[in-house]
Write an enzyme that holds these catalytic residues in place. Structure first.
Site, PDB file in Angstrom:
ATOM      1  N   CYS A   1       0.774  -1.345   0.013  1.00 10.60           N
ATOM      2  CA  CYS A   1      -0.001   0.071  -0.106  1.00 10.60           C
ATOM      3  C   CYS A   1       0.697   1.346  -0.061  1.00 10.60           C
ATOM      4  CB  CYS A   1      -0.834  -0.081   1.191  1.00 10.60           C
ATOM      5  SG  CYS A   1      -1.811  -1.369   1.417  1.00 10.60           S
TER       6      CYS A   1
ATOM      7  N   TRP B   1      -2.848  -2.769  -1.721  1.00 11.91           N
ATOM      8  CA  TRP B   1      -2.338  -3.899  -2.017  1.00 11.91           C
ATOM      9  C   TRP B   1      -3.047  -4.903  -0.871  1.00 11.91           C
ATOM     10  CZ3 TRP B   1       0.418  -8.163   0.353  1.00 11.91           C
ATOM     11  CH2 TRP B   1       1.040  -9.205  -0.518  1.00 11.91           C
TER      12      TRP B   1
ATOM     13  N   HIS C   1      21.018 -35.057  -5.300  1.00  8.13           N
ATOM     14  CA  HIS C   1      20.353 -35.454  -4.090  1.00  8.13           C
ATOM     15  C   HIS C   1      18.948 -35.505  -4.467  1.00  8.13           C
ATOM     16  CE1 HIS C   1      24.083 -36.605  -1.984  1.00  8.13           C
ATOM     17  NE2 HIS C   1      24.418 -35.208  -2.349  1.00  8.13           N
TER      18      HIS C   1
ATOM     19  N   LYS D   1       7.273  -3.702  -4.071  1.00 12.63           N
ATOM     20  CA  LYS D   1       8.483  -3.529  -3.639  1.00 12.63           C
ATOM     21  C   LYS D   1       8.794  -3.321  -2.074  1.00 12.63           C
ATOM     22  CE  LYS D   1      12.283  -1.661  -5.141  1.00 12.63           C
ATOM     23  NZ  LYS D   1      13.409  -2.745  -5.446  1.00 12.63           N
TER      24      LYS D   1
ATOM     25  N   ARG E   1       5.500   0.379  -5.791  1.00 14.40           N
ATOM     26  CA  ARG E   1       5.451  -0.455  -4.854  1.00 14.40           C
ATOM     27  C   ARG E   1       4.441  -1.641  -4.944  1.00 14.40           C
ATOM     28  NH1 ARG E   1       6.747   2.398   0.023  1.00 14.40           N
ATOM     29  NH2 ARG E   1       4.954   1.437   1.339  1.00 14.40           N
TER      30      ARG E   1
ATOM     31  N   GLU F   1      19.499 -16.575  -6.013  1.00 12.22           N
ATOM     32  CA  GLU F   1      18.884 -15.136  -6.346  1.00 12.22           C
ATOM     33  C   GLU F   1      18.552 -14.888  -7.743  1.00 12.22           C
ATOM     34  OE1 GLU F   1      17.984 -12.416  -5.526  1.00 12.22           O
ATOM     35  OE2 GLU F   1      18.321 -11.043  -7.194  1.00 12.22           O
TER      36      GLU F   1
ATOM     37  N   LYS G   1      15.181 -13.889  -9.389  1.00  9.20           N
ATOM     38  CA  LYS G   1      15.112 -12.841 -10.373  1.00  9.20           C
ATOM     39  C   LYS G   1      13.903 -13.291 -11.540  1.00  9.20           C
ATOM     40  CE  LYS G   1      15.973 -10.223  -8.989  1.00  9.20           C
ATOM     41  NZ  LYS G   1      16.080  -9.512  -7.814  1.00  9.20           N
TER      42      LYS G   1
ATOM     43  N   ASN H   1      -2.031   2.261   6.280  1.00 10.01           N
ATOM     44  CA  ASN H   1      -1.037   1.041   5.785  1.00 10.01           C
ATOM     45  C   ASN H   1      -0.829   0.312   6.883  1.00 10.01           C
ATOM     46  OD1 ASN H   1      -0.917   2.286   3.252  1.00 10.01           O
ATOM     47  ND2 ASN H   1       1.378   2.684   3.490  1.00 10.01           N
ATOM     48  N   GLY H   2      -0.489  -1.021   6.535  1.00 11.20           N
ATOM     49  CA  GLY H   2      -0.242  -1.968   7.866  1.00 11.20           C
ATOM     50  C   GLY H   2      -1.146  -2.710   8.067  1.00 11.20           C
TER      51      GLY H   2
ATOM     52  N   GLU I   1      10.345 -13.889 -10.357  1.00  9.20           N
ATOM     53  CA  GLU I   1       9.553 -12.619 -10.025  1.00  9.20           C
ATOM     54  C   GLU I   1       9.226 -12.008 -11.583  1.00  9.20           C
ATOM     55  OE1 GLU I   1      11.426  -9.886  -6.488  1.00  9.20           O
ATOM     56  OE2 GLU I   1      13.045 -10.546  -7.914  1.00  9.20           O
TER      57      GLU I   1
HETATM   58  C1  G6P Z   1      10.504  -7.416  -1.621  1.00 11.53           C
HETATM   59  C2  G6P Z   1      11.107  -7.016  -2.968  1.00 11.53           C
HETATM   60  C3  G6P Z   1      12.495  -7.557  -3.198  1.00 11.53           C
HETATM   61  C4  G6P Z   1      13.401  -7.345  -1.994  1.00 11.53           C
HETATM   62  C5  G6P Z   1      12.775  -7.743  -0.474  1.00 11.53           C
HETATM   63  C6  G6P Z   1      13.340  -7.148   0.497  1.00 11.53           C
HETATM   64  O1  G6P Z   1      10.496  -8.778  -1.869  1.00 11.53           O
HETATM   65  O2  G6P Z   1      10.508  -7.094  -4.197  1.00 11.53           O
HETATM   66  O3  G6P Z   1      13.149  -7.010  -4.115  1.00 11.53           O
HETATM   67  O4  G6P Z   1      14.425  -8.048  -2.137  1.00 11.53           O
HETATM   68  O5  G6P Z   1      11.224  -7.168  -0.561  1.00 11.53           O
HETATM   69  O6  G6P Z   1      13.028  -5.692   0.475  1.00 11.53           O
HETATM   70  P1  G6P Z   1      14.269  -4.808   1.191  1.00 11.53           P
HETATM   71  O7  G6P Z   1      13.763  -3.287   0.933  1.00 11.53           O
HETATM   72  O8  G6P Z   1      14.336  -5.142   2.709  1.00 11.53           O
HETATM   73  O9  G6P Z   1      15.518  -4.849   0.580  1.00 11.53           O
END
Ligand code: G6P
Length: 593
Positions: A2, A73, A494, A588, A28, A471, A475, A99-100, A478
């Site tokens: 949000c 959101w 394994h 985000k 976001r 990672e 990527k 928010n929250g 996502e």
């Molecule tokens: C979300 C974002 C990621 C990020 C993660 C942690 O999942 O989409 O890209 O790595 O949050 O966020 P931060 O702001 O703590 O790095």
């Protein structure tokens, strides 16, 4: 997650200012939105919609100087127009954005239902009804907000306006809220880029604080108060060094691509840290009895990379834990423990909660963040700013490599080799400058065309490249929505190897270090079972069906290994018709648990 945006000032198009602000918060992640304006009428003017804000270019807005807006959101209640914020009382005289998560919402809802008609399924609507009750009991808007906050359990940031008072009232506990201080005008937002076109002067609301921004006097002013007893707090605004351009796409089609390309500069900026600051953190690590690196999502993978870097370079054992898993490991935290939090936003709820838990047990906190003044920055004993500039694409790229750069500095500084680390990173950045050219881009696009219709793909790495294999998988998941998984090369046999059939793509991250022969053997095992092997490495090898060359940069390998995968993920997203900047279901800044 949000987003909140609110305005109070002399402009008569507050509604437009708020809509534009919400658009700048789009990155976001959200599914619906709404705004409420104070127009001088008995009822506040309200507009709520499901879908994207960009779809309402020609919305007619009445004149107003006070407005609040929200991008939602969904957490409590589905994605519907009714559940979108702002939430008004029945008379339409009060509007709230929130928010929250209000954890005691069921109990409060039951109580408030006796008197009020709920029109949404959200936890947030509770705040509107609580406020209305306090106002009816004769309280002022700010006092009503303060008293309402006592009833709420959980994390929140909320902003309220009424039809009669020329004010914005906001309160915070756990969710970010930042005040942009313009020339005779104020902005309230969940994140700085939202008001960057107007001002770079900011004030942060801390937990258990509120702000009353009013137009009662000739020039609007902001009064900061504690939630506990309304005592005034003096706050000086700070000037942040981000500019509005840094938060715009410029000529790039997407933020993700822009941010990938910026890594040529951001790695150098991250490496250019004050030596004294790095040594201060190193001293803390040396003095501590147990250090934890902590992060969520991509930052969690960076934390794991950090533990490999510390082991390899500094011969130092450092634990890496996801923020959400930390409470299960917090039993052995004490005042000798050091926590190093890694976070782009500095606001992620799971990381924040872990830090609060550790701090309560006396642990020292260092944070490696991208947002100056963020919650983590402010609660830390020491903060290292990675200086990557605003990162707006949901999938982290330039913040990731900048965080790895800072951890590389720390690992080398542990053994008195800080200058060597700085040189290593500057050299790596110059290699990236050469690598990121249109030919390289085209070459990865050709691979993306070959892979775009696969249902699954796998990534393997060993040593420093193992966290990068994890990672890489994130990527790909996502933004391309292709099922991707990362493994340690040695783990393949394994279990995961059972998934390899004719043509299954496997990406092997190969560096020129002691792990090279073994990771190549793992790739051969996959090839023998019909897998399509993509090698990401400094040298070609007969077993690769497709080779993506990366420069050999020694211990900076994780940075170089991940960049081609970022490009590949981006290309796959575009080819598959996905929006790489705002992937479905993701946000985000994840400020709920
Ligand atoms: C979300 C974002 C990621 C990020 C993660 C942690 O999942 O989409 O890209 O790595 O949050 O966020 P931060 O702001 O703590 O790095």
């Amino acid at each position: 997650m949000c987003g909140i945006f609110a305005y109070l000032g002399p402009r008569n198009d507050a509604g437009r200012v708020v809509i534009d602000g919400l658009k700048r918060l789009e990155y976001r992640g959200y599914d619906s939105w709404g705004i409420a304006l104070q127009t001088g009428e008995d009822r506040l003017w309200l507009k709520k919609e499901v879908g994207k804000i960009s779809a309402v270019e020609n919305l007619e807005l009445p004149n107003a100087q006070i407005a609040i807006g929200h991008s939602r959101w969904a957490t409590h209640g589905g994605v519907t127009q009714k559940n979108a914020h702002p939430h008004l009382n029945e008379k339409g005289t009060l509007a709230v954005v929130h928010n929250g998560i209000i954890e005691n919402f069921q109990e409060l809802r039951k109580e408030l239902k006796k008197k009020h008609k709920f029109r949404s399924e959200t936890d947030s609507e509770i705040i509107t009804h609580l406020l209305e009750d306090f106002l009816e009991a004769g309280k002022s808007l700010e006092e009503a907000a303060r008293l309402a906050s006592f009833r709420l359990q959980g994390r929140f940031a909320f902003v309220v306006i009424s039809n009669s008072e020329r004010k914005l009232v906001a309160a915070r506990r756990g969710s970010p809220l930042i005040i942009g201080v313009g020339e005779g005008e104020y902005f309230l937002a969940s994140d700085i880029p939202a008001f960057l076109p107007y001002t770079r002067h900011v004030n942060y609301l801390d937990d258990d604080q509120m702000v009353v921004i009013s137009m009662d006097k000739l020039i609007p002013d902001a009064l900061f108060l504690t939630l506990e007893d309304a005592s005034p707090i003096s706050k000086r605004s700070i000037e942040i060094d981000w500019d509005a351009k840094g938060a715009e796409k410029g000529d790039y089609p997407h933020f993700m691509l822009k941010e990938i390309m910026e890594q040529k500069e951001t790695i150098c900026r991250a490496a250019n840290q004050d030596d004294a600051l790095i040594h201060e953190v190193v001293d803390l690590i040396k003095k501590s009895k147990g250090t934890f690196l902590l992060g969520c999502g991509t930052a969690g993978k960076v934390a794991l990379t950090g533990s490999y870097l510390f082991s390899r370079i500094a011969k130092e054992h450092i634990n890496a834990v996801f923020g959400s898993e930390f409470p299960a490991q917090a039993h052995f935290i004490n005042d000798k423990t050091l926590i190093i939090a890694i976070s782009q936003s500095g606001e992620t709820a799971d990381t924040m909660e872990a830090l609060e838990l550790a701090q309560a047990k006396g642990a020292k906190i260092v944070s490696i963040v991208n947002v100056e003044g963020s919650s983590m920055d402010r609660m830390s004993d020491i903060t290292i700013n990675i200086k990557a500039g605003p990162e707006k694409a949901v999938a982290s790229t330039k913040a990731t490599t900048a965080q790895i750069a800072v951890l590389t500095l720390l690992a080398y500084a542990m053994v008195g080799r800080l200058n060597e680390a700085k040189q290593l990173l500057v050299d790596a950045a110059s290699q990236i400058t050469e690598m990121l050219n249109p030919r390289y881009d085209g070459y990865i696009e050709t691979l993306a065309v070959k892979l775009k219709d696969f249902e699954s793909m796998y990534v393997i790495g060993r040593g420093l490249n193992y966290p990068m294999a994890l990672e890489a998988a994130i990527k790909l998941q996502e933004v391309s929505y292709i099922h991707a998984e990362g493994f340690a090369g040695g783990e393949l046999k394994h279990g995961p190897i059972a998934l390899i059939t004719q043509g299954t793509p496997l990406i092997a991250l190969v560096s020129k270090d002691e792990s090279e022969p073994e990771i190549l053997s793992n790739a051969i095992e996959v090839k023998a079972r019909g897998g399509y092997v993509v090698g990401v490495s400094p040298e070609n090898n007969d077993i690769f069906d497709y080779w993506i060359k990366v420069p050999d940069v020694g211990n900076a390998a994780p940075i170089l290994s991940i960049i081609p995968i970022q490009i590949l993920a981006y290309k796959l997203a575009v080819l598959r018709g996905n929006d790489p900047d705002m992937p479905r279901n993701l946000a985000k800044s994840v400020t709920v648990k």
